[in-house]
Design a protein around this motif. Sequence first.
Motif, mmCIF file in Angstrom:
data_model
loop_
_atom_site.group_PDB
_atom_site.id
_atom_site.type_symbol
_atom_site.label_atom_id
_atom_site.label_comp_id
_atom_site.label_asym_id
_atom_site.label_seq_id
_atom_site.Cartn_x
_atom_site.Cartn_y
_atom_site.Cartn_z
ATOM 1 N N ASN A 162 0.824 -1.203 0.000
ATOM 2 C CA ASN A 162 0.000 0.000 0.000
ATOM 3 C C ASN A 162 0.867 1.265 0.000
ATOM 4 O OD1 ASN A 162 0.934 0.417 2.660
ATOM 5 N ND2 ASN A 162 -0.789 -0.730 3.518
ATOM 6 N N GLU A 163 0.210 2.416 -0.030
ATOM 7 C CA GLU A 163 0.909 3.695 -0.124
ATOM 8 C C GLU A 163 1.855 3.932 1.048
ATOM 9 O OE1 GLU A 163 -0.428 8.330 0.120
ATOM 10 O OE2 GLU A 163 -1.422 7.109 -1.409
ATOM 11 N N GLU A 164 1.431 3.571 2.243
ATOM 12 C CA GLU A 164 2.261 3.806 3.424
ATOM 13 C C GLU A 164 3.572 3.033 3.349
ATOM 14 O OE1 GLU A 164 3.176 5.927 6.630
ATOM 15 O OE2 GLU A 164 1.293 6.095 5.518
ATOM 16 N N VAL A 165 3.504 1.817 2.883
ATOM 17 C CA VAL A 165 4.716 1.001 2.732
ATOM 18 C C VAL A 165 5.614 1.584 1.655
ATOM 19 C CG1 VAL A 165 5.617 -1.259 2.091
ATOM 20 C CG2 VAL A 165 3.596 -1.101 3.560
ATOM 21 N N LEU A 166 5.011 2.065 0.561
ATOM 22 C CA LEU A 166 5.797 2.679 -0.509
ATOM 23 C C LEU A 166 6.543 3.914 -0.009
ATOM 24 C CD1 LEU A 166 3.373 2.410 -3.571
ATOM 25 C CD2 LEU A 166 5.463 1.108 -3.176
ATOM 26 N N LYS A 167 5.885 4.715 0.808
ATOM 27 C CA LYS A 167 6.524 5.909 1.367
ATOM 28 C C LYS A 167 7.747 5.520 2.200
ATOM 29 C CE LYS A 167 2.482 8.958 1.673
ATOM 30 N NZ LYS A 167 1.593 9.693 2.608
ATOM 31 N N LYS A 168 7.590 4.500 3.013
ATOM 32 C CA LYS A 168 8.694 4.060 3.863
ATOM 33 C C LYS A 168 9.837 3.504 3.024
ATOM 34 C CE LYS A 168 5.897 3.033 7.971
ATOM 35 N NZ LYS A 168 5.397 1.968 8.876
ATOM 36 N N ARG A 169 9.494 2.726 2.000
ATOM 37 C CA ARG A 169 10.531 2.166 1.120
ATOM 38 C C ARG A 169 11.283 3.281 0.384
ATOM 39 N NH1 ARG A 169 7.814 -3.063 -1.970
ATOM 40 N NH2 ARG A 169 7.659 -4.415 -0.128
ATOM 41 N N LEU A 170 10.532 4.289 -0.069
ATOM 42 C CA LEU A 170 11.158 5.370 -0.829
ATOM 43 C C LEU A 170 12.085 6.188 0.060
ATOM 44 C CD1 LEU A 170 11.391 6.766 -3.536
ATOM 45 C CD2 LEU A 170 9.437 8.216 -2.902
ATOM 46 N N LYS A 171 11.659 6.466 1.273
ATOM 47 C CA LYS A 171 12.524 7.208 2.196
ATOM 48 C C LYS A 171 13.789 6.409 2.488
ATOM 49 C CE LYS A 171 12.659 9.379 6.744
ATOM 50 N NZ LYS A 171 11.891 9.698 7.977
ATOM 51 N N LYS A 172 13.628 5.113 2.699
ATOM 52 C CA LYS A 172 14.785 4.250 2.945
ATOM 53 C C LYS A 172 15.722 4.252 1.743
ATOM 54 C CE LYS A 172 15.924 -0.469 4.448
ATOM 55 N NZ LYS A 172 15.361 -1.802 4.793
ATOM 56 N N PHE A 173 15.156 4.272 0.540
ATOM 57 C CA PHE A 173 15.950 4.323 -0.691
ATOM 58 C C PHE A 173 16.778 5.602 -0.729
ATOM 59 C CE2 PHE A 173 16.221 6.213 -4.928
ATOM 60 C CZ PHE A 173 16.939 5.260 -5.615
ATOM 61 N N TYR A 174 16.139 6.738 -0.483
ATOM 62 C CA TYR A 174 16.852 8.011 -0.524
ATOM 63 C C TYR A 174 17.936 8.092 0.553
ATOM 64 C CZ TYR A 174 13.606 10.190 -3.863
ATOM 65 O OH TYR A 174 12.884 10.515 -4.984
ATOM 66 N N SER B 192 29.255 20.826 12.813
ATOM 67 C CA SER B 192 29.433 21.273 14.196
ATOM 68 C C SER B 192 30.912 21.535 14.477
ATOM 69 C CB SER B 192 28.899 20.219 15.169
ATOM 70 O OG SER B 192 29.656 19.025 15.064
ATOM 71 N N SER B 193 31.166 22.174 15.587
ATOM 72 C CA SER B 193 32.547 22.526 15.953
ATOM 73 C C SER B 193 33.417 21.296 16.200
ATOM 74 C CB SER B 193 32.543 23.417 17.192
ATOM 75 O OG SER B 193 31.882 22.765 18.269
ATOM 76 N N ASP B 194 32.807 20.154 16.464
ATOM 77 C CA ASP B 194 33.579 18.919 16.671
ATOM 78 C C ASP B 194 33.701 18.091 15.387
ATOM 79 O OD1 ASP B 194 30.999 18.072 16.489
ATOM 80 O OD2 ASP B 194 30.996 16.877 18.329
ATOM 81 N N ARG B 195 33.486 18.750 14.235
ATOM 82 C CA ARG B 195 33.668 18.162 12.908
ATOM 83 C C ARG B 195 32.652 17.057 12.577
ATOM 84 N NH1 ARG B 195 38.325 15.502 12.201
ATOM 85 N NH2 ARG B 195 38.884 15.439 14.395
ATOM 86 N N LYS B 196 31.477 17.162 13.160
ATOM 87 C CA LYS B 196 30.388 16.257 12.785
ATOM 88 C C LYS B 196 29.595 16.919 11.664
ATOM 89 C CE LYS B 196 26.081 14.181 14.422
ATOM 90 N NZ LYS B 196 25.146 14.001 15.567
ATOM 91 N N ILE B 197 29.482 16.242 10.535
ATOM 92 C CA ILE B 197 28.760 16.795 9.393
ATOM 93 C C ILE B 197 27.522 15.949 9.118
ATOM 94 C CG2 ILE B 197 28.850 17.242 6.911
ATOM 95 C CD1 ILE B 197 31.727 17.947 7.142
ATOM 96 N N THR B 198 26.394 16.619 8.901
ATOM 97 C CA THR B 198 25.160 15.920 8.555
ATOM 98 C C THR B 198 24.678 16.398 7.190
ATOM 99 O OG1 THR B 198 23.693 17.564 9.582
ATOM 100 C CG2 THR B 198 24.495 15.770 10.985
ATOM 101 N N PHE B 199 23.996 15.505 6.480
ATOM 102 C CA PHE B 199 23.431 15.833 5.177
ATOM 103 C C PHE B 199 21.982 15.376 5.131
ATOM 104 C CE2 PHE B 199 27.983 15.352 4.411
ATOM 105 C CZ PHE B 199 28.266 16.535 3.731
ATOM 106 N N ASN B 200 21.139 16.206 4.564
ATOM 107 C CA ASN B 200 19.725 15.903 4.410
ATOM 108 C C ASN B 200 19.548 14.806 3.349
ATOM 109 O OD1 ASN B 200 16.933 15.995 3.836
ATOM 110 N ND2 ASN B 200 16.835 18.182 4.287
ATOM 111 N N PHE B 201 18.806 13.766 3.669
ATOM 112 C CA PHE B 201 18.637 12.645 2.732
ATOM 113 C C PHE B 201 18.009 13.084 1.416
ATOM 114 C CE2 PHE B 201 14.347 12.544 4.572
ATOM 115 C CZ PHE B 201 13.557 12.192 3.488
#
Length: 217
Positions: A100-112, A151-160
């Motif tokens: 269903n749509e809800e499962v597809l949304k979760k799969r797509l987010k996991k893919f990205y 961050s100042s401790d060199r932790k870098i994050t990126f938006n999926f």
Amino acid sequence: MKFEVENTMIDFNIQYGNGKKLSIQIDSVGFITVKAPKDNSKEMIISAIESNGKWILEKLEEIRKARELPQAREYHAHGKFLYMGKERPLHELINCSDVNEEVLKKRLKKFYMARCKEIVEKRIKIYQKQLKVKPKIIEIVESKVKWGSCSSDRKITFNFRLAMAPIEVIDYVIIHELCHITHMNHDRSFWRRVGSVMPDYKEKEEYLARHSHSMLL
């Protein structure tokens, strides 16, 4: 590049190739690409933009009006989603069978999430060598307001959601955050450092500003 057509400033990218004819392409979110033979001068390209100005403005107006309408994402095999700067049918990105749509949304987010991690880990190795810096931690996260952070401790994050952008835009965000390791503020030194690796970084910023509304689930 930028060019004024009928008192309207338009942005476009140029891609040189082995083709014999110049073409102008406008994608579904209004991003203009001029594909030109290698021997075409910028003057020839601008002349082509000018002669097609009316058509370009009409097309951009159509896209603008379409964007004003609420558009629900279509979670089925042929629903369109951005990946690496291009729209792809959902079935090319994930398995769409018998769910269903809800499962597809979760799969797509996991893919990205997975693809973004894979792309960032590969590309960041290139630029950390150029910039002579190395992050301590790299994480892929979900964010509604930031494409990346350092961050100042060199932790870098990126938006999926970066996995939806063209590779050169992803590269810009990587360079931006790596430069924050040595320049935590957006001062002149910071932007000079970014520009030393990616002189046209402003075009990448503009892409994110123009297209962020379409880079959603």
